[in-house]
Design a protein around this motif. Structure first.
Motif, short mmCIF file in Angstrom:
data_model
loop_
_atom_site.label_atom_id
_atom_site.label_comp_id
_atom_site.label_asym_id
_atom_site.label_seq_id
_atom_site.Cartn_x
_atom_site.Cartn_y
_atom_site.Cartn_z
N LEU A 72 63.20 35.35 43.90
CA LEU A 72 62.19 34.54 43.98
C LEU A 72 62.63 33.04 44.50
CD1 LEU A 72 59.90 35.78 41.14
CD2 LEU A 72 59.86 36.43 43.55
N SER B 207 49.93 37.72 42.07
CA SER B 207 50.81 38.22 42.74
C SER B 207 52.19 37.35 42.27
CB SER B 207 50.60 38.09 44.28
OG SER B 207 50.21 36.70 44.51
N PHE B 208 53.36 38.05 42.79
CA PHE B 208 54.46 37.14 42.25
C PHE B 208 54.39 35.95 43.57
CE2 PHE B 208 56.43 41.36 40.83
CZ PHE B 208 56.39 41.01 39.53
N LEU B 209 54.32 36.21 44.56
CA LEU B 209 54.33 35.38 45.81
C LEU B 209 53.16 35.02 46.39
CD1 LEU B 209 56.93 37.05 47.95
CD2 LEU B 209 57.47 35.79 46.27
N SER B 210 53.08 33.43 46.63
CA SER B 210 51.82 33.08 47.01
C SER B 210 51.67 33.86 48.47
CB SER B 210 51.96 31.51 47.43
OG SER B 210 53.07 31.41 48.79
N PRO B 211 50.14 33.93 48.72
CA PRO B 211 49.92 34.82 49.95
C PRO B 211 50.56 34.00 51.07
CG PRO B 211 47.94 34.12 48.60
CD PRO B 211 49.05 33.63 47.90
N MET C 125 53.67 32.80 51.42
CA MET C 125 55.08 33.37 51.26
C MET C 125 55.16 34.73 51.47
SD MET C 125 57.74 32.46 48.39
CE MET C 125 58.43 30.93 48.96
#
Lengths: 328, 208
Positions: free
Chosen positions: A137, A186-190, A192
């Protein structure tokens, strides 16, 4: 009465299903191809090093195996030098090594079920299997070029693997595992996610769709409501493992017809040591009544037809049958 | 924008390469190290709140934490000569049988950013290891246990019970993880429950 296969298509295409699709019933699962066999799943209590060099441990009393990521065990210790340490598994296998899985495929009644294959880990998971979640990440921010390169490398390997699956097995459904979030986000922003993950899956799922695969089922038992537009863009037909926290009824209303949702019965709720038939009846009824008959497949959120505690999967199936009698 | 505000903004935005320079400039301008540290702690508090509300995601939180760590490295020599400003020690680990680390790492990051000295025992930590570490650190203020699976909730229960019945005192036990509820935390004798990393830092500060 529709066959299980027909009933699934009616459900996800907004037609006239004559019952709920009962969990995984419409998928004739085959497994054990020679490439996957190079990375055997450890049994409970075991530890293995898979064909990517990743150490996988399956502790007692856990639902499944998990990668080990202390410093010594990380395959990638420095993302800028990933090419020095990451070796993709060989895709060589003699033709006869495919015979066993071909025999399984031949035994699937295609009138009743789709010939389906499960593939894990996914692209994001493969990245963090190699270096651990924190490094993964952080590296999206700190070493984006290297991360793009690594993702491309993994995606290209997966496509080469997929060519073999298409050649030897001709699957109709691909069930691909890639967890993209925690239970709350979610782990990532939309943004990213769109930059790093979406192009890889468009390429992979696009390949499958162009080569005879009719349906893509994507497993992510996590929060992912914010990623649904991207799932549609990738070509996912069914999001499996869709947890209750995603507000599935709302997603069906918004996106039904473009994608379907399989889940809404959380394993964290029903697949517990002290489960009761009453608990499962309540959860299944809630899911079936609130989500409705179209674009929804009631299912536990585990990534296959199984449960951690004996009897849970079967009890959920029995309750879906009960709801069929009430609602259809 | 004042230098302090620049540092806060740099931490919040995860500017790992910029923050150390800003901190050094602030020191050169005569600003107190403790004031700079407090500003960074405050910035991380805002980051934690934004994470809790879903406004930012795990990578943003990690990179902000790393930016703060880089800033703290510049401050450390000055802080050491000025005396400790730590809130105390926090021992943290994922309980036995559970290999999940990201949630635990985020909590360690946030608790560290809040001003604790974190002793991270890693994952798959037997209850004996928690107790041994508490004995080795009699000044510990918080012991934080994480479990990510329903199947390892019993291990969390055993861990908390073992800690509580060990006779060791002077600290509070904080628990959390995906399947953990406030009711479960209470039922196993934990002193506090936190839903996420930002909340864990807030709760840890309340406990001391």
């Amino acid at each position: 009465m529709l066959t299980k296969r027909q009933n699934l298509l009616e459900t996800i295409r907004g037609g006239n299903p004559d019952r709920f699709v009962n969990q995984w019933e419409a998928f004739g699962l085959v497994s054990g191809d020679p490439i996957a066999a190079k990375s055997p799943r450890p049994l409970k209590g075991q530890e293995i090093v898979n064909s990517w060099g990743v150490t996988i441990r399956f502790p007692e009393n856990t639902p499944g195996p998990f990668p080990v990521h202390d410093y010594e065990h990380k395959v990638i210790k420095d993302i800028t030098k990933w090419k020095e340490t990451v070796k993709a598994p060989s895709l060589d296998a003699p033709t006869e090594a495919w015979d066993a899985i071909k025999a399984q495929a031949a035994a699937v009644d295609r009138n009743e079920k789709f010939l389906a294959m499960t593939i894990a880990p996914g692209i994001f998971e493969q990245v963090h299997y190699l270096m651990g979640m924190d490094d993964t990440l952080l590296n999206f921010y700190e070493e984006p070029e290297a991360m793009h390169e690594l993702i491309d490398f993994i995606t290209d390997w997966k496509i080469e693997y997929s060519k073999l699956l298409v050649k030897h097995i001709k699957p109709e459904v691909i069930i691909h595992h890639d967890d993209w979030g925690s239970q709350i986000n979610s782990f990532l922003s939309p943004e990213m996610f769109a930059e790093f993950i979406v192009p890889a899956f468009k390429k992979l799922y696009g390949f499958y769709k162009a080569n005879g695969v009719q349906l893509i089922v994507h497993h992510s038992d996590s929060y992912g409501a914010n990623l649904v537009p991207y799932m549609i863009e990738m070509g996912i037909d069914i999001w499996q493992g869709a947890m209750t926290a995603n507000n599935i009824p709302k997603l069906i209303k918004k996106y039904g017809g473009q994608i379907s949702f399989m889940g809404d019965i959380n394993n964290g709720v029903v697949d517990v040591s002290d489960w009761t038939p009453e608990l499962i009846a309540r959860e299944v009824e809630r899911a079936c009544r609130s989500c409705g008959k179209l674009y929804f497949i009631p299912n536990t959120t585990m990534g296959g037809p199984m449960s951690t505690y004996p009897g849970v999967y079967e009890a959920v199936s029995a309750e879906i049958d009960r709801m069929n009698k009430i609602l259809f | 924008m004042s230098k302090i505000d620049e540092i806060k903004a740099g931490v919040a935005a995860g500017k790992t390469k910029v923050v150390p320079g800003l901190v050094q400039e602030a020191l050169n301008e005569g600003l107190q190290a403790t004031a700079i540290l407090e500003a960074m702690v405050e910035a991380m508090g805002v980051v934690g709140d934004k994470f809790s509300s879903g406004e930012i995601f795990v990578p943003e939180m990690l990179v902000a934490g790393k930016a703060m760590q880089k800033g703290v490295e510049v401050l450390k020599p000055v802080l050491a000569s000025a005396g400790s400003v730590s809130l105390g020690k926090c021992i943290i680990g994922t309980v036995a049988g559970d290999l999940h680390d990201i949630g635990k790492n985020l909590v360690a990051l946030m608790i560290g950013s809040a001003g604790f000295d974190v002793i991270d025992l890693g994952v798959d930590v037997p209850k004996e290891k928690f107790i041994e570490t508490i004995k080795a650190n009699p000044d510990v203020k918080v012991v934080a246990c994480s479990a990510l699976l329903t199947t390892t909730m019993p291990a969390m229960k055993e861990t908390v019970e073992a800690i509580k019945s060990s006779g060791l005192i002077g600290f509070k036990v904080l628990v959390g993880g995906a399947p953990i509820t406030p009711e479960f935390a209470s039922s196993i004798g934990a002193d506090a429950y936190a839903r996420d990393a930002g909340g864990a830092a807030v709760k840890a500060k309340e406990l001391v």
